[in-house]
Design an enzyme around this catalytic site. Sequence first.
Site, short mmCIF file in Angstrom:
data_model
loop_
_atom_site.label_atom_id
_atom_site.label_comp_id
_atom_site.label_asym_id
_atom_site.label_seq_id
_atom_site.Cartn_x
_atom_site.Cartn_y
_atom_site.Cartn_z
N GLY A 45 9.78 -6.36 -5.46
CA GLY A 45 9.57 -5.82 -4.25
C GLY A 45 8.20 -6.67 -3.33
O GLY A 45 7.11 -6.50 -4.33
N GLN A 50 0.54 -5.92 0.69
CA GLN A 50 -0.12 -6.73 -0.32
C GLN A 50 0.10 -7.78 0.00
O GLN A 50 -1.39 -8.70 -0.73
CB GLN A 50 1.68 -6.58 -0.74
N CYS A 88 2.77 -2.31 -10.76
CA CYS A 88 2.08 -2.92 -8.99
C CYS A 88 2.33 -4.37 -8.69
O CYS A 88 0.81 -4.47 -9.66
CB CYS A 88 1.59 -2.05 -8.10
N LEU A 89 2.52 -5.28 -8.36
CA LEU A 89 1.76 -6.71 -8.01
C LEU A 89 0.09 -6.16 -7.13
O LEU A 89 -0.44 -7.25 -8.02
CB LEU A 89 2.72 -6.99 -7.01
N HIS A 130 8.69 2.67 -3.31
CA HIS A 130 7.70 2.19 -3.74
C HIS A 130 7.18 1.75 -2.33
O HIS A 130 6.43 1.44 -1.93
CB HIS A 130 8.01 1.36 -4.66
N GLU A 131 7.44 0.77 -1.54
CA GLU A 131 7.42 -0.36 -1.33
C GLU A 131 7.30 0.26 0.47
O GLU A 131 6.38 0.32 1.11
CB GLU A 131 8.28 -1.12 -0.06
N HIS A 134 3.54 2.22 0.56
CA HIS A 134 3.17 0.76 0.89
C HIS A 134 2.47 0.38 1.84
O HIS A 134 1.23 0.69 2.67
CB HIS A 134 3.26 0.14 -0.38
#
Length: 169
Positions: A45, A50, A88-89, A130-131, A134
């Site tokens: 995701g 991000q 997380c990225l 999660h997304e 963000h």
Amino acid sequence: MALDIVIWPHKVLTTATKPVTDFGPALQTLLDQMAESMKEAEGIGIAANQVGESLRVALVGREDGTSFEIVNPQILEKKEKVTLEEGCLSVPREWEKCPRFHRVKVRYQDRTGEWHELEAEGRLAHVLQHEIDHLDGHVFVDHLSGLKRTLILDRMKKLQKAKSRQKES
């Protein structure tokens, strides 16, 4: 072309994103670039902030390896609290247990502006939460204790410095 992934605590990650109002070519390009960035980083995701874009849009990975786009998403319902391992990225190489919900109902638009509703559970519900976090200006570390957050913050600042030095070379 893949875009660089922003590292927490960059301000773009801690600020709520703006709703998408223009579903034209710029959004289409951003979505395609986000897909490349997610694929390159081997993520499940990715949210627009991000990659440095403060827009309310994200890609959400399914269990079969495909993904779909959510624009202007809203969580309508949350059910059954769970604690899940999360990474997380934008917080690379960090994994911690995070409180989430097993089931969610989400309303969102697709890349053309058409509205959809989705009831999800398990991993898909996890990625959606999660997304959307963000897009609301929150990173999973916001759900952790102050001590864990501080330790991770120190490691991310070191990582940011190392990346800056690489770019200068």
